[in-house]
Design a protein around this motif. Structure first.
Motif, short mmCIF file in Angstrom:
data_model
loop_
_atom_site.label_atom_id
_atom_site.label_comp_id
_atom_site.label_asym_id
_atom_site.label_seq_id
_atom_site.Cartn_x
_atom_site.Cartn_y
_atom_site.Cartn_z
N ARG A 148 5.06 -0.33 1.40
CA ARG A 148 4.92 1.11 1.64
C ARG A 148 6.09 1.89 1.05
O ARG A 148 5.89 2.94 0.41
CB ARG A 148 4.82 1.37 3.14
CG ARG A 148 4.63 2.84 3.49
CD ARG A 148 4.46 3.02 4.98
NE ARG A 148 3.29 2.32 5.47
CZ ARG A 148 2.91 2.33 6.75
NH1 ARG A 148 3.61 2.99 7.65
NH2 ARG A 148 1.82 1.67 7.12
N MET B 232 4.62 -4.03 -3.99
CA MET B 232 4.28 -2.66 -3.66
C MET B 232 4.08 -2.46 -2.16
O MET B 232 2.98 -2.16 -1.69
CB MET B 232 3.03 -2.22 -4.42
CG MET B 232 3.25 -1.89 -5.87
SD MET B 232 4.15 -0.33 -6.11
CE MET B 232 5.81 -0.94 -6.38
N ARG C 86 5.96 1.91 -2.81
CA ARG C 86 4.83 2.73 -3.26
C ARG C 86 5.20 4.22 -3.21
O ARG C 86 4.93 4.98 -4.14
CB ARG C 86 3.62 2.44 -2.38
CG ARG C 86 2.29 2.65 -3.05
CD ARG C 86 1.15 2.34 -2.08
NE ARG C 86 1.17 1.01 -1.58
CZ ARG C 86 0.50 -0.02 -2.09
NH1 ARG C 86 -0.24 0.18 -3.15
NH2 ARG C 86 0.57 -1.22 -1.56
N ILE D 62 -0.58 2.70 -8.66
CA ILE D 62 0.36 2.51 -7.55
C ILE D 62 -0.38 2.52 -6.21
O ILE D 62 -0.11 1.70 -5.32
CB ILE D 62 1.44 3.60 -7.59
CG1 ILE D 62 2.30 3.44 -8.84
CG2 ILE D 62 2.30 3.57 -6.33
CD1 ILE D 62 3.20 4.62 -9.12
N ASP D 63 -1.34 3.42 -6.06
CA ASP D 63 -2.09 3.53 -4.80
C ASP D 63 -2.92 2.29 -4.51
O ASP D 63 -3.10 1.91 -3.35
CB ASP D 63 -3.02 4.76 -4.83
CG ASP D 63 -2.29 6.05 -4.54
OD1 ASP D 63 -1.22 6.00 -3.88
OD2 ASP D 63 -2.78 7.12 -4.97
N GLU E 61 -0.42 -5.16 -1.78
CA GLU E 61 0.92 -5.01 -1.22
C GLU E 61 1.92 -6.01 -1.79
O GLU E 61 3.10 -5.72 -1.92
CB GLU E 61 0.85 -5.13 0.30
CG GLU E 61 1.90 -4.30 1.00
CD GLU E 61 1.65 -4.18 2.48
OE1 GLU E 61 2.19 -5.02 3.21
OE2 GLU E 61 0.91 -3.26 2.88
N LYS F 20 5.61 6.75 -6.54
CA LYS F 20 4.80 7.97 -6.71
C LYS F 20 5.66 9.21 -6.86
O LYS F 20 5.35 10.12 -7.63
CB LYS F 20 3.84 8.11 -5.54
CG LYS F 20 2.74 7.05 -5.54
CD LYS F 20 1.97 7.01 -4.25
CE LYS F 20 1.16 8.26 -4.03
NZ LYS F 20 0.30 8.15 -2.82
#
Length: 624
Positions: free
Chosen positions: A116, A114, A119, A75-76, A80, A123
């Motif tokens: 901000r 993904m 994301r 995920i990190d 984008e 998480k």
């Protein structure tokens, strides 16, 4: 003027982004050209949260903790715009009722880019995972296929530590069922400390869908295996630009292009033509990149030239070419005209012609995306100066995968890991009077699988997006030859003296000030090495004092594809702020566009995947 020889690197990446005006007759083909760019694969990650995931992995943590770490890392690091979804099974029902337990599968994250917000949400959800239930693999695969929709490239990535405890339906039969639907869907599988009894089942799922299978024994290896799968799916070259349709029949009916980044295509063995406005006091930059799904054959050649339209092909303003040694999937070249005022006769109506010569595709070949970049420099752009992005460091300095997405860095050492087969890009700003040195290193583990042509490659591109020799031994790649350990390649130092400076030595293309691009990769690895993650380091040194003479500043259009735009004070001269690349800008067909718009210095697009053990030396010709 006579052409000046220069030794050139061969192989590959140049991206050209050129602003353009589409004629009405070209609209249909331009729309087709836009579809030539491959879209990022849509991926649904299916994670096993059955009760067995509470057991310890080889590293002493629970398998659940290791899986959370691995998924959070995905995920990190997801780009984008990468469409990612997440489905789990065995996460909510802790009881013994098989009917309820085998229906325990949920889509916890829709397949979405993904950004901000997505994301952060993903998480948070991963942090709350619990492993409590059954293992309904077959049912989950069916639902994951629905999550992905019915169009485009799609992949399911399944992580499981055991057998399906809910069959029917048997997971491998579900995989065959999905494949039989004729959709572009593959299933990659990671067996996380899976027993031998489960591996045959999990491998069958991958085999029948043309996916891949890998084992992971602990959290670190799970993170690496997942990272490899996602990088392979996402981190490939994505051709971008405003659609344009160059003429196949010469300059006369070619569309007029203005500064910007555009996307066309090679068809058969046909060249592409565009008209462009340039006064004698202005300088023109043109770059072009062709993008193949697989590597080019040795000897493929792309040439870009420009000059007043007339009989034959134009070349009086600039002419550049690059030839492939094979193994590369992008082929790029670019050039700039010399200062023209006083030396150059005006073209009729200040309108010239650009040609991108195609010695890449042949009649009968599939259409191939071609990116085009065009910029103009004159006194107005010079007064505004370039706009330079802030350099990044640490984790934020991870390389991008095109000229467009090249990561801005400054002098210093930058460390990261890359997967074998990737070719990340970085960018650094260099001015006339400075000296550039690039050193890149890789650490090859003792169990690394090698072939005779496995090696470490580094390429540096100048501000024209020309690829050039790294050093005097003419090699693009240093072969490992069965060795392991630390390998380094040093490129430079090069004196950035200023293009066409009479004092310039045989600089092999590195006399051009502006944005330089650095690309590195473990090249031509054995098939079993594809995707293995290795640590690399990149050290950039920019020394010397910039000269007093101003370097030319080019305007490449206010286009989202290039990431460029005019300075805040720029005006189109008609009360509108800034300028626009693409059809809107070209439609103005007005000298005032480049007279009055400010220029940010060049971002481009294109990814060169280095191929070849050595580069031929070509002579670069420019007629003016």
């Amino acid at each position: 003027m006579h052409s000046r020889p220069r030794r050139r690197v061969l192989a590959a990446v140049a991206l050209l982004t050129l602003g353009t005006l589409l004629s009405p007759a070209a609209t249909a083909r331009a729309a087709d050209a836009a579809t030539e760019a491959p879209e990022p694969a849509r991926i649904d990650l299916v994670l096993d949260l059955s009760g067995s995931m509470n057991e310890k992995d080889a590293g002493g943590r629970t398998r659940l903790a290791a899986a959370k770490q691995a998924v959070t890392r995905i995920i990190d690091t997801a780009p984008e715009q990468a469409p990612l979804g997440l489905r789990v099974y065995g996460a909510t029902y802790p009881g013994e009722d098989k009917k309820r337990g085998c229906a325990d599968t949920q889509q916890v994250l829709p397949v979405t880019p993904m950004d901000r917000a997505a994301r952060a949400d993903a998480k948070q959800r991963v942090a709350g995972f619990k492993a409590v239930g059954f293992t309904p693999i077959g049912v989950s695969l069916r639902e994951a296929a629905k999550d992905l929709g019915t169009s485009g490239k799609r992949r399911i990535v399944l992580v499981s530590d055991g057998d399906d405890t809910c069959a029917p339906p048997p997971p491998c039969e579900v995989a065959r069922e999905l494949k039989a639907q004729g959709i572009d869907l593959a299933v990659d599988v990671i067996g996380f400390r899976a027993p031998s009894s489960a591996r045959a089942q999990l491998k069958c799922i991958a085999d029948v869908t043309d996916g891949s299978y890998a084992d992971a024994e602990d959290g670190d290896s799970l993170t690496d295996r997942l990272g490899t799968l996602f990088r392979t799916a996402w981190r490939t070259y994505h051709a971008t630009g405003t659609p344009v349709s160059g003429s196949l029949n010469g300059c006369q009916d070619a569309p007029l292009v203005t500064p910007g980044q555009y996307l066309d295509r090679f068809t058969g063995g046909r060249d592409l033509y565009y008209r462009v406005k340039k006064r004698p006091d202005q300088r023109l930059q043109v770059s072009a990149t062709a993008v193949a799904e697989e590597g080019y054959s040795r000897g493929s050649l792309i040439t870009v030239a420009a000059g007043p339209a007339g009989s034959g092909k134009p070349h009086a303003w600039l002419r550049e070419f690059s030839q492939s040694m094979g193994w590369a999937n992008v082929l790029s070249t670019g050039g700039r005209s010399k200062p023209g005022a006083g030396d150059e006769s005006p073209a009729p109506g200040d309108t010239g012609c650009i040609v991108v010569e195609n010695q890449v595709t042949r009649p009968g070949d599939e259409p191939m995306p071609v990116e085009l970049l065009v910029g103009i420099a004159d006194r107005s752009t010079q007064a505004s100066g370039p706009r330079v992005p802030e350099p990044r460091s640490g984790a934020a300095a991870e390389g991008g995968f095109s000229f467009n997405s090249a990561t801005p860095i400054g002098p210093g050492t930058h460390r990261q890991s890359i997967a074998v087969g990737e070719a990340p890009f970085w960018r650094v700003e260099v001015k006339a009077g400075q000296r550039l040195t690039v050193k890149a290193g890789v650490d090859v583990p003792g169990d690394f699988p090698q072939s005779a042509t496995t090696g470490w490659g580094v390429t540096v591109y100048n501000a024209q997006r020309e690829s050039t020799l790294c050093n005097e031994d003419h090699r693009a790649t240093e072969l490992f030859a069965g060795r392991t350990g630390h390998f380094e390649r040093v490129c430079g130092p090069w004196e950035i003296t200023g293009q066409d400076d009479a004092r310039s030595p045989d600089s092999k293309g590195y006399d051009v000030p502006g944005t330089y691009y650095i690309q590195a990769q473990v090249a031509e690895p054995a098939a079993e090495a594809k995707g293995i993650v290795v640590p690399i380091s990149l050290t950039v040194d920019v020394s010397g004092t910039p000269g007093s003479d101003a370097s030319p500043v080019f305007f490449f259009g206010d286009d989202a594809a290039t990431g460029q735009g005019p300075s805040p004070s720029a005006s189109s001269g008609n009360g509108e702020r800034g300028g626009t690349g693409g059809a809107a800008a070209a439609a103005k067909d007005d000298d005032s566009l480049v007279d009055r718009l400010a220029l940010p210095l060049g971002a481009g697009a294109g990814v060169l995947l280095i191929g070849g053990i050595t580069f031929y030396a070509l002579r670069r010709r420019r007629a003016a």
